[in-house]
Design a protein around this motif. Structure first.
Motif, PDB file in Angstrom:
ATOM      1  N   ALA A  58     -45.577  36.770   2.835  1.00 52.84           N
ATOM      2  CA  ALA A  58     -45.568  35.678   3.814  1.00 52.84           C
ATOM      3  C   ALA A  58     -45.736  34.333   3.109  1.00 52.84           C
ATOM      4  N   ARG A  59     -44.684  33.842   2.515  1.00 49.00           N
ATOM      5  CA  ARG A  59     -44.746  32.580   1.787  1.00 49.00           C
ATOM      6  C   ARG A  59     -45.054  31.407   2.708  1.00 49.00           C
ATOM      7  N   TRP A  60     -44.660  31.510   3.962  1.00 48.44           N
ATOM      8  CA  TRP A  60     -44.871  30.408   4.894  1.00 48.44           C
ATOM      9  C   TRP A  60     -46.343  30.167   5.156  1.00 48.44           C
ATOM     10  N   ARG A  61     -47.222  31.119   4.802  1.00 53.19           N
ATOM     11  CA  ARG A  61     -48.660  30.929   5.006  1.00 53.19           C
ATOM     12  C   ARG A  61     -49.323  30.239   3.816  1.00 53.19           C
ATOM     13  N   ARG A  62     -48.579  29.981   2.771  1.00 56.65           N
ATOM     14  CA  ARG A  62     -49.148  29.314   1.598  1.00 56.65           C
ATOM     15  C   ARG A  62     -49.611  27.917   1.966  1.00 56.65           C
ATOM     16  N   LYS A  63     -50.683  27.487   1.343  1.00 58.43           N
ATOM     17  CA  LYS A  63     -51.247  26.164   1.638  1.00 58.43           C
ATOM     18  C   LYS A  63     -50.914  25.128   0.571  1.00 58.43           C
ATOM     19  N   ASP A  64     -50.228  25.536  -0.510  1.00 60.27           N
ATOM     20  CA  ASP A  64     -49.923  24.583  -1.569  1.00 60.27           C
ATOM     21  C   ASP A  64     -48.650  23.782  -1.304  1.00 60.27           C
ATOM     22  N   HIS A  65     -47.892  24.153  -0.270  1.00 60.44           N
ATOM     23  CA  HIS A  65     -46.692  23.411   0.118  1.00 60.44           C
ATOM     24  C   HIS A  65     -46.660  23.281   1.630  1.00 60.44           C
ATOM     25  N   SER A  66     -46.014  22.224   2.101  1.00 58.29           N
ATOM     26  CA  SER A  66     -45.849  22.014   3.533  1.00 58.29           C
ATOM     27  C   SER A  66     -44.935  23.093   4.109  1.00 58.29           C
ATOM     28  N   PRO A  67     -45.202  23.582   5.333  1.00 61.37           N
ATOM     29  CA  PRO A  67     -44.295  24.551   5.954  1.00 61.37           C
ATOM     30  C   PRO A  67     -42.886  23.994   6.121  1.00 61.37           C
ATOM     31  N   TRP A  68     -42.780  22.676   6.269  1.00 59.96           N
ATOM     32  CA  TRP A  68     -41.459  22.061   6.419  1.00 59.96           C
ATOM     33  C   TRP A  68     -40.635  22.193   5.146  1.00 59.96           C
ATOM     34  N   LEU A  69     -41.305  22.299   4.017  1.00 62.11           N
ATOM     35  CA  LEU A  69     -40.597  22.461   2.755  1.00 62.11           C
ATOM     36  C   LEU A  69     -39.822  23.780   2.731  1.00 62.11           C
ATOM     37  N   PHE A  70     -40.407  24.834   3.273  1.00 61.32           N
ATOM     38  CA  PHE A  70     -39.730  26.129   3.307  1.00 61.32           C
ATOM     39  C   PHE A  70     -38.524  26.099   4.245  1.00 61.32           C
ATOM     40  N   ILE A  71     -38.658  25.388   5.352  1.00 61.78           N
ATOM     41  CA  ILE A  71     -37.529  25.247   6.278  1.00 61.78           C
ATOM     42  C   ILE A  71     -36.412  24.454   5.605  1.00 61.78           C
ATOM     43  N   ALA A  72     -36.765  23.361   4.968  1.00 60.73           N
ATOM     44  CA  ALA A  72     -35.767  22.550   4.265  1.00 60.73           C
ATOM     45  C   ALA A  72     -35.104  23.353   3.147  1.00 60.73           C
ATOM     46  N   ALA A  73     -35.883  24.169   2.451  1.00 62.94           N
ATOM     47  CA  ALA A  73     -35.324  24.986   1.369  1.00 62.94           C
ATOM     48  C   ALA A  73     -34.331  26.012   1.905  1.00 62.94           C
ATOM     49  N   ASN A  74     -34.613  26.594   3.066  1.00 57.09           N
ATOM     50  CA  ASN A  74     -33.669  27.538   3.668  1.00 57.09           C
ATOM     51  C   ASN A  74     -32.357  26.850   4.027  1.00 57.09           C
ATOM     52  N   HIS A  75     -32.448  25.653   4.579  1.00 61.55           N
ATOM     53  CA  HIS A  75     -31.237  24.920   4.949  1.00 61.55           C
ATOM     54  C   HIS A  75     -30.457  24.482   3.704  1.00 61.55           C
ATOM     55  N   ARG A  76     -31.181  24.089   2.671  1.00 57.33           N
ATOM     56  CA  ARG A  76     -30.503  23.719   1.420  1.00 57.33           C
ATOM     57  C   ARG A  76     -29.804  24.924   0.808  1.00 57.33           C
ATOM     58  N   LEU A  77     -30.470  26.066   0.785  1.00 57.98           N
ATOM     59  CA  LEU A  77     -29.878  27.298   0.270  1.00 57.98           C
ATOM     60  C   LEU A  77     -28.601  27.638   1.026  1.00 57.98           C
ATOM     61  N   THR A  78     -28.645  27.540   2.345  1.00 56.07           N
ATOM     62  CA  THR A  78     -27.474  27.841   3.167  1.00 56.07           C
ATOM     63  C   THR A  78     -26.333  26.876   2.850  1.00 56.07           C
ATOM     64  N   PHE A  79     -26.639  25.594   2.776  1.00 54.17           N
ATOM     65  CA  PHE A  79     -25.629  24.584   2.467  1.00 54.17           C
ATOM     66  C   PHE A  79     -24.992  24.853   1.103  1.00 54.17           C
ATOM     67  N   GLU A  80     -25.831  25.110   0.108  1.00 51.46           N
ATOM     68  CA  GLU A  80     -25.316  25.341  -1.246  1.00 51.46           C
ATOM     69  C   GLU A  80     -24.431  26.580  -1.322  1.00 51.46           C
ATOM     70  N   ARG A  81     -24.868  27.663  -0.711  1.00 48.48           N
ATOM     71  CA  ARG A  81     -24.120  28.918  -0.811  1.00 48.48           C
ATOM     72  C   ARG A  81     -22.819  28.896  -0.006  1.00 48.48           C
ATOM     73  N   LEU A  82     -22.848  28.305   1.169  1.00 51.07           N
ATOM     74  CA  LEU A  82     -21.659  28.323   2.010  1.00 51.07           C
ATOM     75  C   LEU A  82     -20.598  27.319   1.531  1.00 51.07           C
ATOM     76  N   LEU A  83     -21.041  26.189   0.979  1.00 48.73           N
ATOM     77  CA  LEU A  83     -20.100  25.167   0.548  1.00 48.73           C
ATOM     78  C   LEU A  83     -19.879  25.142  -0.958  1.00 48.73           C
ATOM     79  N   GLY A  84     -20.618  25.965  -1.682  1.00 53.64           N
ATOM     80  CA  GLY A  84     -20.461  26.004  -3.126  1.00 53.64           C
ATOM     81  C   GLY A  84     -20.940  24.739  -3.804  1.00 53.64           C
ATOM     82  N   VAL A  85     -21.910  24.054  -3.203  1.00 57.12           N
ATOM     83  CA  VAL A  85     -22.456  22.801  -3.724  1.00 57.12           C
ATOM     84  C   VAL A  85     -23.797  23.080  -4.372  1.00 57.12           C
ATOM     85  N   LYS A  86     -24.079  22.382  -5.471  1.00 53.75           N
ATOM     86  CA  LYS A  86     -25.410  22.510  -6.096  1.00 53.75           C
ATOM     87  C   LYS A  86     -26.023  21.171  -6.314  1.00 53.75           C
TER      88      LYS A  86
END
Length: 86
Positions: A58-86
């Protein structure tokens, strides 16, 4: 497979928003179910596939990063993989 589950959850969450807005009488239920639709596939991927002992399932329960960071990371991962952008 874990990445595919994250991408699927992100896309399902993004598709959930217009669906929820089109059913005005059900918005409370739609808001409550959004985290399940958006996050459950990724959490399931960590639980079933990754099982990293140092981070845990359960990484979302970690206290060393904001929960919003994990949401943003998921969206970035999706964008990068679907569009081939890095």
């Amino acid at each position: 497979m874990n990445v595919a589950l994250h991408i699927g959850g992100t896309l399902a969450g993004l598709a959930w928003i217009p669906l929820a807005l089109s059913a005005p009488g059900m918005w409370k239920l739609a808001v409550l179910l959004f985290p399940v639709v958006h996050g459950a596939p990724g959490i399931l991927g960590h639980r079933l596939l990754e099982r990293s002992a140092d981070v845990g399932d359960a990484r979302w329960r970690r206290k060393d990063h904001s929960p919003w960071l994990f949401i943003a990371a998921n969206h970035r991962l999706t964008f990068e993989r679907l569009l081939g952008v890095k």
